[in-house]
Design a protein around this motif. Structure first.
Motif, PDB file in Angstrom:
ATOM      1  N   ILE A  51      -8.908   3.146 -13.719  1.00 32.79           N
ATOM      2  CA  ILE A  51      -8.474   3.925 -12.567  1.00 32.79           C
ATOM      3  C   ILE A  51      -6.960   4.068 -12.645  1.00 32.79           C
ATOM      4  O   ILE A  51      -6.247   3.069 -12.748  1.00 32.79           O
ATOM      5  N   PRO A  52      -6.451   5.292 -12.603  1.00 34.11           N
ATOM      6  CA  PRO A  52      -5.001   5.488 -12.682  1.00 34.11           C
ATOM      7  C   PRO A  52      -4.274   4.794 -11.531  1.00 34.11           C
ATOM      8  O   PRO A  52      -4.777   4.728 -10.406  1.00 34.11           O
ATOM      9  N   PHE A  53      -3.076   4.294 -11.814  1.00 35.69           N
ATOM     10  CA  PHE A  53      -2.303   3.582 -10.808  1.00 35.69           C
ATOM     11  C   PHE A  53      -2.069   4.448  -9.577  1.00 35.69           C
ATOM     12  O   PHE A  53      -2.115   3.958  -8.448  1.00 35.69           O
ATOM     13  N   ALA A  54      -1.818   5.742  -9.775  1.00 38.20           N
ATOM     14  CA  ALA A  54      -1.558   6.638  -8.644  1.00 38.20           C
ATOM     15  C   ALA A  54      -2.752   6.675  -7.688  1.00 38.20           C
ATOM     16  O   ALA A  54      -2.581   6.755  -6.466  1.00 38.20           O
ATOM     17  N   VAL A  55      -3.958   6.587  -8.227  1.00 39.33           N
ATOM     18  CA  VAL A  55      -5.159   6.599  -7.397  1.00 39.33           C
ATOM     19  C   VAL A  55      -5.274   5.285  -6.628  1.00 39.33           C
ATOM     20  O   VAL A  55      -5.541   5.275  -5.425  1.00 39.33           O
ATOM     21  N   VAL A  56      -5.058   4.185  -7.305  1.00 43.05           N
ATOM     22  CA  VAL A  56      -5.117   2.869  -6.650  1.00 43.05           C
ATOM     23  C   VAL A  56      -4.070   2.793  -5.544  1.00 43.05           C
ATOM     24  O   VAL A  56      -4.347   2.336  -4.432  1.00 43.05           O
ATOM     25  N   LYS A  57      -2.876   3.248  -5.850  1.00 40.25           N
ATOM     26  CA  LYS A  57      -1.788   3.230  -4.858  1.00 40.25           C
ATOM     27  C   LYS A  57      -2.151   4.080  -3.642  1.00 40.25           C
ATOM     28  O   LYS A  57      -1.941   3.665  -2.498  1.00 40.25           O
ATOM     29  N   ALA A  58      -2.698   5.264  -3.875  1.00 37.43           N
ATOM     30  CA  ALA A  58      -3.083   6.149  -2.772  1.00 37.43           C
ATOM     31  C   ALA A  58      -4.152   5.496  -1.894  1.00 37.43           C
ATOM     32  O   ALA A  58      -4.122   5.622  -0.672  1.00 37.43           O
ATOM     33  N   PHE A  60      -4.848   2.085  -1.588  1.00 35.05           N
ATOM     34  CA  PHE A  60      -4.468   0.844  -0.937  1.00 35.05           C
ATOM     35  C   PHE A  60      -3.188   0.927  -0.117  1.00 35.05           C
ATOM     36  O   PHE A  60      -3.079   0.267   0.904  1.00 35.05           O
ATOM     37  N   GLU A  61      -2.234   1.708  -0.544  1.00 31.88           N
ATOM     38  CA  GLU A  61      -0.988   1.810   0.216  1.00 31.88           C
ATOM     39  C   GLU A  61      -1.041   2.918   1.259  1.00 31.88           C
ATOM     40  O   GLU A  61      -0.492   2.776   2.336  1.00 31.88           O
ATOM     41  N   GLU A  62      -1.696   4.022   0.915  1.00 32.58           N
ATOM     42  CA  GLU A  62      -1.746   5.153   1.833  1.00 32.58           C
ATOM     43  C   GLU A  62      -3.052   5.217   2.611  1.00 32.58           C
ATOM     44  O   GLU A  62      -3.188   6.008   3.539  1.00 32.58           O
ATOM     45  N   GLY A  63      -4.023   4.402   2.214  1.00 34.36           N
ATOM     46  CA  GLY A  63      -5.298   4.338   2.922  1.00 34.36           C
ATOM     47  C   GLY A  63      -6.222   5.521   2.688  1.00 34.36           C
ATOM     48  O   GLY A  63      -7.125   5.767   3.485  1.00 34.36           O
ATOM     49  N   LEU A  64      -6.025   6.247   1.597  1.00 33.03           N
ATOM     50  CA  LEU A  64      -6.870   7.400   1.322  1.00 33.03           C
ATOM     51  C   LEU A  64      -8.246   6.964   0.837  1.00 33.03           C
ATOM     52  O   LEU A  64      -8.397   5.938   0.178  1.00 33.03           O
ATOM     53  N   HIS A  65      -9.238   7.770   1.160  1.00 34.29           N
ATOM     54  CA  HIS A  65     -10.595   7.553   0.654  1.00 34.29           C
ATOM     55  C   HIS A  65     -10.548   7.745  -0.866  1.00 34.29           C
ATOM     56  O   HIS A  65      -9.809   8.594  -1.364  1.00 34.29           O
ATOM     57  N   PRO A  66     -11.338   6.988  -1.632  1.00 31.50           N
ATOM     58  CA  PRO A  66     -11.333   7.130  -3.093  1.00 31.50           C
ATOM     59  C   PRO A  66     -11.608   8.554  -3.583  1.00 31.50           C
ATOM     60  O   PRO A  66     -11.039   8.979  -4.583  1.00 31.50           O
TER      61      PRO A  66
END
Length: 124
Positions: A51-58, A60-66
């Motif tokens: 999983i790309p870091f940008a996706v993980v960050k979005a 966990f940090e931004e609370g976006l749905h996967p």
């Protein structure tokens, strides 16, 4: 000069006994090399999806749905992803917004359209 004791086994050097101050300096280097070797082995043996870091960050940090995090990472609009997954844009919006969970079949369609393993979306 530092005194290092060599211990032999069967006539061959087997161990080196060094003063503690030398060991303390060398230990850090040995641990670093060990970490690098472990990391390299994990990378070479790992052939699964990452999983790309940008996706993980979005997520966990931004609370976006996967689904949304992956969609935005792939620079897809909701319209385009809904078309690819053959679901309605309204349904996709509800899933991304957390208003609906999305059926297993739908999440599998979305995973296929996003080119991610279904488990990435189903494990949520």
């Amino acid at each position: 000069m530092t005194s290092i004791q060599i211990i032999e086994k069967d006539g061959q050097p087997a161990f080196a006994v060094v003063p503690i101050e030398i060991w303390e300096r060398v230990r850090v280097l040995v641990e670093d090399l060990d970490d690098v070797a472990t990391f390299d082995a994990a990378l070479s043996a790992h052939d699964e999806f990452r999983i790309p870091f940008a996706v993980v960050k979005a997520e966990f940090e931004e609370g976006l749905h996967p689904v949304r995090a992956s969609r935005e990472h792939r620079r897809l609009t909701q319209d385009r992803l809904a078309q690819r997954a053959r679901i309605s844009k309204a349904y996709l919006s509800q899933i991304e917004g957390g208003k609906r969970a999305g059926s297993t079949a739908t999440l599998r369609k979305l995973a296929g359209a996003l080119q991610v393993p279904a488990g990435v979306l189903l494990e949520r």
